[in-house]
Scaffold this motif. Structure first.
Motif, PDB file in Angstrom:
ATOM      1  N   VAL A  74      43.316  38.765  72.057  1.00  0.00           N
ATOM      2  CA  VAL A  74      43.884  39.954  72.127  1.00  0.00           C
ATOM      3  C   VAL A  74      45.454  39.932  71.211  1.00  0.00           C
TER       4      VAL A  74
ATOM      5  N   ARG B  27      44.687  53.926  65.943  1.00  0.00           N
ATOM      6  CA  ARG B  27      44.928  52.720  66.264  1.00  0.00           C
ATOM      7  C   ARG B  27      45.071  52.392  67.648  1.00  0.00           C
ATOM      8  N   VAL B  28      44.360  51.165  68.414  1.00  0.00           N
ATOM      9  CA  VAL B  28      44.532  50.846  69.458  1.00  0.00           C
ATOM     10  C   VAL B  28      45.529  49.609  69.835  1.00  0.00           C
ATOM     11  N   PRO B  29      46.750  49.774  70.183  1.00  0.00           N
ATOM     12  CA  PRO B  29      47.707  48.688  70.432  1.00  0.00           C
ATOM     13  C   PRO B  29      47.098  47.759  71.453  1.00  0.00           C
ATOM     14  N   LEU B  30      47.496  46.578  70.961  1.00  0.00           N
ATOM     15  CA  LEU B  30      47.302  45.321  71.731  1.00  0.00           C
ATOM     16  C   LEU B  30      45.653  44.899  71.610  1.00  0.00           C
ATOM     17  N   ALA B  31      44.887  45.465  70.674  1.00  0.00           N
ATOM     18  CA  ALA B  31      43.524  45.216  70.673  1.00  0.00           C
ATOM     19  C   ALA B  31      43.535  44.122  69.603  1.00  0.00           C
ATOM     20  N   PRO B  32      42.490  43.339  69.381  1.00  0.00           N
ATOM     21  CA  PRO B  32      42.494  42.436  68.325  1.00  0.00           C
ATOM     22  C   PRO B  32      42.606  43.136  66.969  1.00  0.00           C
TER      23      PRO B  32
ATOM     24  N   LEU C 215      39.485  44.928  65.666  1.00  0.00           N
ATOM     25  CA  LEU C 215      39.314  46.491  65.971  1.00  0.00           C
ATOM     26  C   LEU C 215      40.397  47.352  65.315  1.00  0.00           C
TER      27      LEU C 215
END
Lengths: 146, 742
Positions: A146, A35-40, A43
């Motif tokens: 975002v 996971r990518v935190p703070l990404a839309p 994503l």
């Protein structure tokens, strides 16, 4: 003898979608994602593709469809976009189809919103419609918050 | 045809290098016109260029070089002496040659410019009578070199007819001219090839990590041995390849003497440049990145920092200003300092300009520390130049410097003393691609933190007693310094399992010039990771610097420490005011924690005094208070103890706050709280409303003495609290009581 084009097809929700075969690198099964935190939310994460870190974009979310149900794992359609390699997350992978260019039609004016951005047009097949999606547009998340 | 192209390329590369050397030599020669060796080498360089380009068919270049050569031969032979005009003329020659080379490189031809003006200038300069014997040396520029000195490439060329009588490659002489570089043992390699090698080594490091991870659980001894060997070899290979890309910073600095000369002349100033640490090595990409920032800093120093010779002598300084550059390695970073002995930065002017440009308010300016004011020069849109010159001062300089340096993970800082000079310090991490990192887990996800930003790890078992809050910001007191805390789970909006009151792991990091503590769930271990750049969609997220593949094949994100700090506002100016005011710019009574007695005065007003000044806390009945000549006293331990009513003296509304008054209604069987202080051999009592608490604090006053008897205010337990000046208060009481006639 009319021109034909080839598309890789797949299912996203109820939609039957095709992407130009020339830009598809591979279609593979579910890969573990980080996971990518703070990404839309479109994503979904990052996957390790033979040493290359590839962004995974969930087409369901991108097309603003209902979320996948628990336990259903998406498949990866890895495409080459102008900004690099991206993986589009889809529900089920279909066949490679040859279609007749003359069967192509522009999207109807009634199509609005996100779908209009991503869908380039429609092919009228024997018993279903193939929606053509532009991978570059699908991977372009710059307009999203975002 | 490829033979000729390669030859031209080789010619271009060598010539550029030689021209750089020429610049240096010309400037050095200006300071010492008699340096014969320099003259000789300069002459040989121009001669070589002339010869080669003639052979390659660049006739325009050849004719320009030829005129220069004539002048130089007379200089070399001592017939003419170098002066400012000649230096400028020769520098112009070098520039013209450079320009033509540029055309050749980009367009393949010599360009459309006619260099008649340069040639005329050189001819005119040459038209000076000799300073020694009238016997003009025959213009035989160089000894004829026998044919076998011409290298094999020339033999392979199909156009020997283009070659003039003069030899092309002064084989051995040319090597001498380029003697500054490590001739013979060096080999030219294309940078792209090195980049590829670096990438491959990066992949190898990842694979090595994975192999190590998988074999660590194996029992096969042979496998383990082999894996270990692979590990060692990979490490050495990595170090070796990284070294190939390292270049001494001197390569960059070599251009600076010329730049300093040009700028100084343009500004009518005298400046000399000294450099220390030329051999300090940096990765080539970093060198590229700091080239422009350093150039700008130097131009700035000469243009705005160093004063004119008149100003300097009036100020008692030497007329010639000094620009001192220093580079060295320290703690995994390269430090580059640029110091000038100019007029320094006037922070008042800086603040005024910043207010004018709307970058700060006058309130903020008032509260700013010296350091914060100096750092205003890095703000976007800032420039204090009285006149915007071509050289610098268009208001886009320093902030671009800062951005460029930060882009490669570095920091830039400024220190200055008015009238004495300014120092700019750039710190850059040594490598970019493969870095040691600390792996942490938070919110169920793994993250890597570059070790270069890591200061220390702290584990506290009981958060509630050690983490305090000022103005809503959580802080941790680390050996006397206030450390702002950033909760990773909160910042990244992750699921957080920890709750207040349990243990916390704090990773103390340096973001820019500030330190802060990152609170994470779990600390794993340190590993070497390969930094992979973020995809376009992720570049916007400032808290991530890149991604990496861990030993188990999963992707982990790399935190951008500076980005995290900025996002969490521990480095924004606003926040700095809070933390800065609390720790740096204020007066502090001592660096140690003190025990303070906290009490209320009246109506919620609070005061405190050091516990060390308190003898006892007493509670007496109001009825025991007596009057003695205008002062309230009480009998205490066989003495008459004078009392001072704190609310009356220091209360917000003295009139209504009087505890001791003659209102009979209030004179009920109330108890009165007295803080007993022993002064010399006397007791003095301070009457307060209520004793609140004893706290242990590092006393930090936020304002200088507000009034007589009060040292200042501090924030204690989230409340504004005045600190009583016990000595003054006691004297007030005793003077009054003693001054009373018996």
């Amino acid at each position: 003898m009319s021109d034909s084009k080839q598309y890789c097809s797949f299912y996203v929700g109820d939609l039957f979608i095709g992407v130009d075969v020339c830009v598809v690198q591979e279609m593979i099964r579910y890969q573990e994602m980080t996971r990518v935190p703070l990404a839309p939310i479109e994503l979904r994460g990052l996957i390790n593709l033979r040493g290359q870190i590839v962004t995974a974009i969930d087409l369901r979310r991108r097309l603003q469809l209902a979320a996948r149900s628990e336990g259903e794992l998406p498949m990866n359609v890895v495409v080459r976009t102008s900004d690099g390699v991206v993986s589009l997350l889809v529900d089920e992978i279909g066949d490679v189809l040859s279609v007749d260019v003359s069967d192509f039609e522009e999207p109807p004016d009634t199509l609005v919103g996100v779908s209009r951005e991503l869908i380039e047009g429609v092919y009228k097949l024997k018993d279903q419609l193939l929606l053509v999606v532009d991978p570059d547009k699908a991977a372009d998340l710059s307009a999203l918050t975002v | 045809m490829t033979g000729i192209d390669d030859l031209t390329k080789e010619f271009l590369v060598e010539s550029y290098e030689n021209l750089d050397q020429l610049d240096r030599d010309f400037v050095a020669l200006e300071h010492d016109p008699h340096a014969k060796d320099k003259l000789g080498s300069i002459f040989r360089t121009i001669h070589t260029i002339k010869g080669t380009c003639g052979c390659l068919g660049f006739s325009k270049l050849e004719s320009v070089a030829h005129v220069g050569e004539n002048l130089l031969s007379r200089l070399r032979d001592g017939e003419l002496l170098m002066d400012v005009e000649m230096t400028s003329g020769l520098l112009k020659l070098a520039d013209s040659i450079r320009e033509i080379l540029g055309f050749i490189e980009s367009a393949g031809n010599e360009g459309g410019k006619d260099y008649a003006d340069v040639k005329e200038l050189l001819v005119r300069l040459n038209d000076t009578p000799s300073i020694n014997s009238p016997a003009a040396a025959a213009a035989e520029p160089a000894p004829m070199v026998p044919a076998d000195a011409i290298p094999a490439e020339a033999d392979a060329m199909a156009v020997p007819a283009l070659c003039k009588e003069e030899p092309v490659y002064d084989g051995p002489e040319r090597r001498v001219a380029a003697a500054d570089s490590v001739a013979g043992n060096a080999i030219r390699v294309d940078v792209t090839l090195l980049d590829r090698l670096m990438n491959l080594v990066g992949e190898l490091v990842l694979a090595r990590n994975q192999v190590l991870q998988h074999t660590s659980s194996q029992k096969d001894a042979a496998l383990l041995r082999t894996a270990q060997r692979l590990n060692l070899i990979t490490t050495e290979l990595q170090e070796g390849v990284m070294k190939t890309r390292m270049q001494p910073i001197g390569n960059l600095w070599n251009k600076f003497p010329r730049i300093v000369r040009d700028v100084a002349n343009a500004c009518h100033k005298k400046v000399r440049i000294e450099m220390e640490g030329r051999e300090t090595e940096l990765d080539k990409t970093i060198l590229e990145a700091i080239k422009d920032p350093l150039t700008h800093i130097i131009r700035n120093s000469v243009d705005h920092g160093i004063e004119t010779p008149e100003h300097r002598s009036t100020a008692g300084k030497a007329e010639e200003g000094l620009l001192f550059m220093r580079a060295f390695h320290e703690g995994g970073q390269v430090i580059i300092e640029v110091t000038d002995d100019g007029k320094g930065i006037n922070t008042e002017v800086v603040k005024r300009k910043a207010i004018e440009k709307g970058l700060i308010t006058s309130d903020e300016a008032g509260r700013m520390s010296e350091r914060e004011a100096l750092n205003l020069i890095f703000a976007a849109g800032f420039s204090t130049a009285e006149r915007v010159t071509n050289v610098s001062g268009r208001g886009v300089g320093m902030d671009v410097v800062k951005t460029n340096v930060e882009k490669i993970g570095g920091t830039v800082d400024v220190q200055s003393r008015q009238g004495e000079g300014t120092t700019l310090r750039i710190k850059i991490p040594l490598t970019l691609a493969i870095i040691p990192a600390l792996v942490v887990t938070s919110g169920g996800e793994r993250f890597a933190i570059p070790q270069v930003s890591l200061l220390e790890l702290v584990r506290i078992d009981e958060t509630s007693s050690f983490i305090e809050t000022i103005n809503g910001t959580p802080l941790y007191r680390l050996r006397g310094n206030l450390l702002p805390l950033v909760y990773l789970n909160r910042e990244l909006k992750l699921d957080s399992e920890s709750s207040a009151g349990t243990a916390a792991n704090i990773v103390v990091l340096r973001g820019g010039e500030r330190q802060f503590g990152l609170v994470v769930d779990q600390i794993n271990d340190t590993e070497e990771i390969v930094v992979k750049p973020l995809a376009k969609q992720l570049k916007r997220i400032s808290v991530f610097a890149g991604a990496t593949i861990m030993g188990d094949g999963r992707v982990a994100l790399i935190l951008d420490v500076l980005g995290m700090a900025q996002r969490a506002n521990v480095v924004s100016r606003g926040h700095e005011a809070v933390v800065g005011a609390a720790s740096e710019s204020s007066m502090s009574i001592g660096n140690d924690r003190q025990l303070l007695l906290l009490f209320s005065v009246s109506g919620g007003q609070r005061m405190a005094i050091p516990l060390s000044t308190v003898s006892r806390l007493e509670e007496v009945s109001r009825t025991t208070l007596e009057d003695a000549g205008g002062t309230k006293v009480v009998q205490y331990r066989g003495e008459i103890m004078p009392l001072i009513e704190i609310a009356g003296r220091f209360g917000a509304s003295p009139a209504t706050a009087m505890v001791l008054d003659s209102d009979p209604a209030r004179q009920a069987a109330e108890v009165v709280q007295i803080v007993v202080h022993r002064h010399d051999d006397r007791y003095v009592g301070l009457v307060v409303e209520q004793i609140l608490d004893v706290v242990e604090e590092r006393l930090q006053l936020q304002k200088a003495a507000a009034r007589l008897g009060v040292l200042g205010t501090a924030i204690i337990k989230d409340r504004v609290t005045e600190i009583l000046d016990v000595q003054t208060v006691v004297r007030m009481v005793l003077n009054v009581s003693e001054g009373v006639p018996a």
